[in-house]
Design an enzyme around this catalytic site. Structure first.
Site, mmCIF file in Angstrom:
data_model
loop_
_atom_site.group_PDB
_atom_site.id
_atom_site.type_symbol
_atom_site.label_atom_id
_atom_site.label_comp_id
_atom_site.label_asym_id
_atom_site.label_seq_id
_atom_site.Cartn_x
_atom_site.Cartn_y
_atom_site.Cartn_z
ATOM 1 N N SER A 33 0.877 -1.178 0.000
ATOM 2 C CA SER A 33 0.000 0.000 0.000
ATOM 3 C C SER A 33 0.907 1.218 0.000
ATOM 4 O O SER A 33 2.106 1.102 0.306
ATOM 5 C CB SER A 33 -0.850 -0.028 1.270
ATOM 6 O OG SER A 33 -1.368 1.250 1.574
ATOM 7 N N TYR A 41 -1.857 -1.441 10.570
ATOM 8 C CA TYR A 41 -1.830 -1.547 9.108
ATOM 9 C C TYR A 41 -0.504 -1.010 8.562
ATOM 10 O O TYR A 41 0.165 -1.658 7.750
ATOM 11 C CB TYR A 41 -3.026 -0.752 8.544
ATOM 12 C CG TYR A 41 -3.253 -0.893 7.064
ATOM 13 C CD1 TYR A 41 -4.045 -1.924 6.557
ATOM 14 C CD2 TYR A 41 -2.696 0.003 6.155
ATOM 15 C CE1 TYR A 41 -4.273 -2.048 5.199
ATOM 16 C CE2 TYR A 41 -2.916 -0.114 4.801
ATOM 17 C CZ TYR A 41 -3.714 -1.139 4.328
ATOM 18 O OH TYR A 41 -3.948 -1.261 2.970
HETATM 19 P P1 NAD Z 1 -11.334 -6.681 0.256
HETATM 20 O O1 NAD Z 1 -11.891 -6.535 1.615
HETATM 21 O O2 NAD Z 1 -12.172 -6.320 -0.926
HETATM 22 O O3 NAD Z 1 -10.788 -8.159 0.044
HETATM 23 C C1 NAD Z 1 -9.990 -8.793 1.023
HETATM 24 C C2 NAD Z 1 -10.131 -10.281 0.859
HETATM 25 O O4 NAD Z 1 -9.319 -10.901 1.870
HETATM 26 C C3 NAD Z 1 -11.572 -10.777 1.072
HETATM 27 O O5 NAD Z 1 -11.944 -11.662 0.034
HETATM 28 C C4 NAD Z 1 -11.506 -11.482 2.420
HETATM 29 O O6 NAD Z 1 -12.424 -12.560 2.534
HETATM 30 C C5 NAD Z 1 -10.059 -11.971 2.437
HETATM 31 N N1 NAD Z 1 -9.621 -12.220 3.801
HETATM 32 C C6 NAD Z 1 -9.785 -11.419 4.886
HETATM 33 N N2 NAD Z 1 -9.344 -12.037 5.989
HETATM 34 C C7 NAD Z 1 -8.878 -13.255 5.607
HETATM 35 C C8 NAD Z 1 -8.323 -14.364 6.302
HETATM 36 N N3 NAD Z 1 -8.173 -14.353 7.632
HETATM 37 N N4 NAD Z 1 -7.947 -15.437 5.596
HETATM 38 C C9 NAD Z 1 -8.128 -15.492 4.260
HETATM 39 N N5 NAD Z 1 -8.674 -14.477 3.551
HETATM 40 C C10 NAD Z 1 -9.048 -13.371 4.215
HETATM 41 O O7 NAD Z 1 -9.960 -5.813 0.299
HETATM 42 P P2 NAD Z 1 -9.166 -5.031 -0.845
HETATM 43 O O8 NAD Z 1 -9.540 -3.599 -0.721
HETATM 44 O O9 NAD Z 1 -9.271 -5.704 -2.167
HETATM 45 O O10 NAD Z 1 -7.673 -5.154 -0.287
HETATM 46 C C11 NAD Z 1 -6.801 -6.191 -0.687
HETATM 47 C C12 NAD Z 1 -5.371 -5.809 -0.314
HETATM 48 O O11 NAD Z 1 -5.033 -4.574 -0.930
HETATM 49 C C13 NAD Z 1 -5.142 -5.627 1.187
HETATM 50 O O12 NAD Z 1 -3.895 -6.157 1.551
HETATM 51 C C14 NAD Z 1 -5.138 -4.114 1.351
HETATM 52 O O13 NAD Z 1 -4.380 -3.706 2.436
HETATM 53 C C15 NAD Z 1 -4.499 -3.700 0.032
HETATM 54 N N6 NAD Z 1 -4.798 -2.315 -0.347
HETATM 55 C C16 NAD Z 1 -6.090 -1.924 -0.554
HETATM 56 C C17 NAD Z 1 -6.327 -0.607 -0.923
HETATM 57 C C18 NAD Z 1 -7.721 -0.106 -1.189
HETATM 58 O O14 NAD Z 1 -7.887 1.115 -1.365
HETATM 59 N N7 NAD Z 1 -8.733 -0.966 -1.270
HETATM 60 C C19 NAD Z 1 -5.265 0.297 -1.066
HETATM 61 C C20 NAD Z 1 -3.971 -0.154 -0.840
HETATM 62 C C21 NAD Z 1 -3.741 -1.467 -0.486
#
Ligand code: NAD
Length: 248
Positions: free
Chosen positions: A130, A143
């Site tokens: 991130s 985080y």
């Molecule tokens: P999301 O919530 O849409 O998806 C996360 C997925 O992880 C879900 O399918 C969930 O079921 C799974 N998950 C959660 N806990 C789990 C566990 N204990 N075991 C197995 N699976 C598990 O999230 P996202 O926004 O797509 O984020 C994905 C990654 O991208 C994360 O690492 C987040 O930090 C990073 N990220 C997101 C953003 C953003 O703006 N959305 C920005 C920068 C980084």
């Protein structure tokens, strides 16, 4: 011929958001993708859609990962959660959970995948970090700490893996249009009593050069490029995709 034909990929948190976009993009490039997620139904549905397979796993159960052996060529560490709290009120158990899911589990999966990657002289480790892997924000202590740790782990894997044909890199998105972020926008709109597009303009994107959210497919495309033969000399790197937010 699709560039990832014959390759096996595993995407954690692959059932939703960025992970799902990575699954679709890697599969479209020819890889067989394992959708690893705690969401059993979501993982199974996406695996069926892309002709891959699913693995129902709770990555918080880190001790179960200690004996794992993975025969994948491409590992995408993506699963993550968020919690907002000032440090003095941060529940220790919640802090530990975030570090377990977002740092310890990636370490254990890398550890499980490297022997196969070393044996075949090829591997791609891609860590979804991130902008908070490189810069801090208040109230996101666990985080930010987990993502900074992931950056370090990724670089060590790059140094150790390089002589064996294994690369390791991070991607560093800003705000991406996922269910996680859409919920945050709605909550902030309610808290401030302002429309959602105003939350975007005045809060989330105020410091971005490009005034829109990142689309999950854009992250999927970058991850797929990092998995491809074109990125063979790219390792130990971190790729921001934040519309210029961190350039300021
Ligand atoms: P999301 O919530 O849409 O998806 C996360 C997925 O992880 C879900 O399918 C969930 O079921 C799974 N998950 C959660 N806990 C789990 C566990 N204990 N075991 C197995 N699976 C598990 O999230 P996202 O926004 O797509 O984020 C994905 C990654 O991208 C994360 O690492 C987040 O930090 C990073 N990220 C997101 C953003 C953003 O703006 N959305 C920005 C920068 C980084």
């Amino acid at each position: 011929m699709p560039e990832l034909d014959g390759r096996r990929a595993l995407v954690t948190g692959g059932a939703s958001g960025i992970g799902a976009a990575c699954v679709r993009a890697l599969a479209a490039s020819g890889a067989h993708v394992v959708v690893a997620d705690v969401d059993e139904a979501g993982a199974a549905a996406l695996a069926e859609e892309v002709g891959g397979s699913s693995w129902t796993v709770d990555l918080l159960d880190v001790t179960a990962l200690e004996t794992l052996e993975l025969d994948v060529d491409i590992l995408v560490n993506n699963a993550g959660i968020q919690r907002v709290s000032p440090l003095e009120e941060f529940e220790p158990a919640a802090f530990r959970r975030i570090l377990a899911l977002m740092l310890e589990a990636p370490f254990l999966l890398v550890r499980a995948a490297l022997p196969h990657m070393y044996e075949q002289g090829f591997g791609r480790i891609i860590n979804v970090s991130s902008v908070h892997g490189l810069r801090a924000s208040p109230f996101k202590g666990a985080y930010v700490a987990a993502k900074h740790g992931l950056e370090g782990l990724s670089k060590v894997a790059a140094l150790e893996g390089g002589p064996h044909g294994v690369t390791s890199n991070c991607v560093n998105p800003g705000y991406v249009r996922t269910p996680l972020v859409e919920k945050q926008i709605a909550a902030q709109a309610e808290a401030h009593g302002i429309p959602e597009d105003e939350v975007l303009a005045t809060v989330m994107l105020a410091e971005s050069a490009i005034k829109r959210l990142v689309e999950p497919e854009e992250v999927g495309a970058l991850v797929t490029w990092l998995a491809s033969p074109h990125s063979a000399m790219v390792t130990g790197a971190s790729y921001t995709m934040d519309g210029g937010w961190s350039a300021r």
